[in-house]
Every structure is written in C-alpha cells, then in structure tokens.
Design a protein around this motif. Structure first.
Motif: not given
Length: 272
Positions: A120-121, A163-164, A171-173, A185-187
């Motif tokens: 989550r983000t 979120v991905y 994933g990524e946020a 963004s952050v991986r």
C-alpha cells in the motif's frame, strides 16, 4: 512545528530495504507470466463489462473505512490507484489538544481476505499536541512502514497514490502531488518479502494498522471527508468482483460513513 514533526516520525517511522526514485518514471502494469491473460479494469462500483456485488452489509473494522474489492481465485490484481485531497485533521469530539490523533488515506493490494501480506501507499496525517503533520508513506506488510523522503504533502494537496504488483514478490508504490508537481516511486520486493495473494483492491481511510488489530488502535482525528476519485484497479483475468464496504466501529460507536459512485469512494467522519 519541527519538534512536532520529529515527534511524529519518532512515533511512527520505521525502516525497510527499498530504493526510492523521483522524476517522471511510471511503473509497468504488467510483468511475469500474467501477460498471457487479458488485462481488465475494475472500479469500486459497477461499470460496463464489470459485475460488482452488493456491498457486504454491516461490515466493520477497528481501523479501516472504505471499499475493498475481492477477485476470484483465478484472477490476479495488477494495480490500484486513487486520487484524493489530503485532509486537515482536527481534534475529535471529547478530545484534548495535548493528545496524539493518527489516521491515513491510502490505496493497496491485499490485507483483507489475504491477511498475510499488504502492499500500500498513501498519506499519513496526524495531530501531535495540536500540530498538524502529514507524510507520504509506503509499506509491504508485514515489513515495516517507510516514508518517502523526496516528496512533501500538506493538507489541501491533491495526491494520486498507486501500487503495482509486478509479481507476487515484487511491486512498486508511487505518489504524485498534483499541487506541488512533485512525484516519487519506490520498487519493493525480494526473497524476504511475504508473497502477495493479489486478491484484494483497497481504497481506505483510517488507522494504518491492520483491519482489526493487533494492539490498541490509535485515536482517530476528525478528518472531515476523504473523497477518492479516479478509483481504479487493473486485474489479470475475470473483472467480476465481490465488494465490501467497511466502517470503523469501536466499542459500539460508528465513526465513519462510506458512499460509493463510479470510480469514487467517499469516507466521512461522523461528528456526534
């Protein structure tokens, strides 16, 4: 203000291993073996080509209010996004100016029927001894929550959180602050991350703890109304989903009301 902000981060800040990037990068929506399945769009209320069940009646949580969609066993969630205005928290009825009141608005994958993991983000906002503070955060539960250090958020800012799930363990946020033009963004992911089930799509306001514990939930501020617009998710497989609407209920008192529209989730704090 600096002292209150530092106190806030001492109270809630934690650390996790991740690399944060800022700029114009957009996360990929597809990865891994899922590319063999059709990508379908889903929303918190029924839309063309999508069947959403009636909300589960009287669903409640100690900590969360909002909408959760749950897909079937053959379908995987790819991404979830939503746009909202950061609220200005205030002292709730019966509260006092020296207390700590904590809440958040966020989008996520899993954490409800899938209780073992949550990506989550969003924005965490609080009152600390009468001072308002807010921070953009991300988390891959059960790893600890982390805060973006390269983006600022403040009450009144319009923010898009996304979120991905690139795979079940990567994933990524991302956060975009439309009011300031900032984005980051952050991986996340790796062998030490608990795999996502990729079954829940979440648009939530409330204490950032899990839906019903463990521990004592933080006192909620009066956050007014949080309006998620452009509330959208992408799934690989069947777009039909079950819908749950959660309200925060503590000791018999209901603190929120939730209403839904097309691509819209509205969470309102109940003032007694």
């Amino acid at each position: 203000m600096l002292i209150s902000a530092l106190l806030f981060h001492v109270l809630v800040a934690t650390a996790t291993l991740a690399v944060s990037t800022s700029g114009n990068e957009d996360a990929s929506l597809v990865a891994g073996t899922d590319v063999s399945q059709p990508v379908q769009v889903v929303h918190p209320s029924a839309s063309a080509g999508t069947t959403i069940s009636e909300p589960v009646p009287d669903a409640s949580s100690f900590n969360w209010a909002g909408s959760i969609l749950t897909v079937d066993a053959a379908t995987n969630v790819s991404s979830v996004t939503g746009t909202f205005t950061v609220p200005t928290p205030s002292i709730p009825p019966g509260g006092n100016s020296s207390g700590i009141y904590l809440s958040s608005a966020w989008v996520g994958i899993d954490g409800y029927t899938c209780e073992t993991a949550l990506l989550r983000t969003g924005v965490l906002f609080a009152l600390v001894d009468g001072f308002v503070t807010s921070s953009a955060f991300y988390e891959w539960y059960p790893n600890v929550r982390e805060y973006f250090g390269d983006i600022s958020v403040a009450p009144g800012d319009e923010v898009t959180a996304s979120v991905y799930a690139l795979t079940s363990t990567s994933g990524e946020a991302s956060i975009v602050n439309h009011s300031t033009g900032e984005r980051t963004s952050v991986r996340l992911g790796g062998p030490d991350f608990v795999p996502l089930c990729r079954k829940n799509l979440d648009w939530i306001v409330g204490d950032p703890s899990q839906p019903n514990g463990p521990g004592i939930p933080s006192p909620l501020p009066d956050f007014g109304t949080v309006h998620f617009s452009d509330a959208t998710g992408y799934v690989f497989g069947n777009p039909n989903a079950g819908q749950t609407v959660l309200n925060i209920v503590r000791n018999g008192t209901t603190f929120t009301t939730v209403s839904l529209g097309y691509e819209t989730v509205v969470v309102e704090y109940i003032r007694e």
